[in-house]
Design a protein around this motif. Sequence first.
Motif, PDB file in Angstrom:
ATOM      1  N   GLY A   1      32.000 -36.847   2.866  1.00 56.68           N
ATOM      2  CA  GLY A   1      31.732 -37.657   1.692  1.00 56.68           C
ATOM      3  C   GLY A   1      32.516 -37.187   0.487  1.00 56.68           C
ATOM      4  N   ILE A   2      32.130 -37.719  -0.684  1.00 55.05           N
ATOM      5  CA  ILE A   2      32.898 -37.462  -1.897  1.00 55.05           C
ATOM      6  C   ILE A   2      32.133 -36.687  -2.956  1.00 55.05           C
ATOM      7  CG2 ILE A   2      34.372 -39.478  -1.543  1.00 55.05           C
ATOM      8  CD1 ILE A   2      32.697 -40.845  -3.794  1.00 55.05           C
ATOM      9  N   SER A   3      30.916 -36.267  -2.675  1.00 56.24           N
ATOM     10  CA  SER A   3      30.172 -35.499  -3.660  1.00 56.24           C
ATOM     11  C   SER A   3      29.524 -34.284  -3.016  1.00 56.24           C
ATOM     12  CB  SER A   3      29.106 -36.369  -4.338  1.00 56.24           C
ATOM     13  OG  SER A   3      28.175 -36.828  -3.390  1.00 56.24           O
ATOM     14  N   SER A   4      29.329 -33.264  -3.847  1.00 59.64           N
ATOM     15  CA  SER A   4      28.749 -32.010  -3.375  1.00 59.64           C
ATOM     16  C   SER A   4      27.295 -32.207  -2.969  1.00 59.64           C
ATOM     17  CB  SER A   4      28.829 -30.961  -4.483  1.00 59.64           C
ATOM     18  OG  SER A   4      28.157 -29.790  -4.104  1.00 59.64           O
ATOM     19  N   SER A   5      26.907 -31.557  -1.883  1.00 57.74           N
ATOM     20  CA  SER A   5      25.515 -31.630  -1.430  1.00 57.74           C
ATOM     21  C   SER A   5      24.638 -30.665  -2.215  1.00 57.74           C
ATOM     22  CB  SER A   5      25.436 -31.275   0.060  1.00 57.74           C
ATOM     23  OG  SER A   5      25.741 -29.898   0.236  1.00 57.74           O
ATOM     24  N   GLY A   6      25.274 -29.658  -2.863  1.00 55.47           N
ATOM     25  CA  GLY A   6      24.522 -28.635  -3.576  1.00 55.47           C
ATOM     26  C   GLY A   6      24.069 -27.509  -2.661  1.00 55.47           C
ATOM     27  N   ASP A   7      24.216 -27.682  -1.356  1.00 57.44           N
ATOM     28  CA  ASP A   7      23.831 -26.686  -0.362  1.00 57.44           C
ATOM     29  C   ASP A   7      25.075 -25.877   0.012  1.00 57.44           C
ATOM     30  OD1 ASP A   7      22.519 -25.281   1.656  1.00 57.44           O
ATOM     31  OD2 ASP A   7      22.898 -26.848   3.144  1.00 57.44           O
ATOM     32  N   VAL A   8      25.175 -24.644  -0.482  1.00 56.95           N
ATOM     33  CA  VAL A   8      26.359 -23.805  -0.259  1.00 56.95           C
ATOM     34  C   VAL A   8      26.227 -23.058   1.054  1.00 56.95           C
ATOM     35  CG1 VAL A   8      27.749 -21.926  -1.191  1.00 56.95           C
ATOM     36  CG2 VAL A   8      26.706 -23.579  -2.743  1.00 56.95           C
ATOM     37  N   LYS A   9      27.213 -23.224   1.922  1.00 58.98           N
ATOM     38  CA  LYS A   9      27.221 -22.546   3.220  1.00 58.98           C
ATOM     39  C   LYS A   9      28.452 -21.637   3.328  1.00 58.98           C
ATOM     40  CE  LYS A   9      24.948 -26.120   6.074  1.00 58.98           C
ATOM     41  NZ  LYS A   9      23.737 -26.024   5.378  1.00 58.98           N
TER      42      LYS A   9
END
Length: 179
Positions: free
Chosen positions: A72-80
Motif C-alpha cells: 500500500g501507500i501509507s504506513s501501518s504504524g507497526d514497525v517490524k
Amino acid sequence: MHQDIEEILVSEQEILEISKSMGAHISKDYAGKTPILVGLLKGCIPFMASLVKYIDIPAQMEFMAVSSYHGGISSSGDVKIKYDLETSVNGRDVVIVEDIVDTGATLSTITKLLLHRGAKSVKVATLLDKPAGRKVEFVPDYIGKTIPKKFVVGFGLDYEELYRNLPYVGVLKPSVYQK
C-alpha cells in the motif's frame, strides 16, 4: 516506468548536490570519530551509496531491514525489524541513513532502540523529509530536501517494490495505485 511519474520533485543533479553537502557536514561533525552508518533497507541503498562517497572520515557501514509499510501507500504504524545489525552499537556514534522520513514512527522507534542498546549518540540523515506526514514528533538531524505530502517513488523509494531504480524522486500518478 517514467510514464508513471506525474512530476519530478528531486532531480539527479539535486541528489548529487545533497549527497556532497550532507557528506561534508557529517565529515565535519564526526571529525576524529568513526561513526557507524546504519542504512535502513531497502530504500536507503541508492542514497547511502551516493552519500558515503562524500564522507571523508573513517566510517563503518551496517544495515537493518525495518518496515512500517506492509504494502500500500501509507504506513501501518507497526514497525517490524526483519534484519538486525551484525555489530554492537554500544559506546558508538550512529548515523541512521534513510531515504525518507514520513510519519516518524520508524525512525523514532529505531533511534530509541539503538540508544537502549548503548549507542553513544544517534542522528538521522535523510534524503527527504515529509513533515506533513508526521504521526509522532520527530526531526531528522540532516535533511536533504523537505517535500510536500505526496506519494513519491524513485532513488530507493518504492511502490510495491517497484520504481526504486529511478535516478530521481518523482510523484507517482494516482492512477497507478488507485486501482
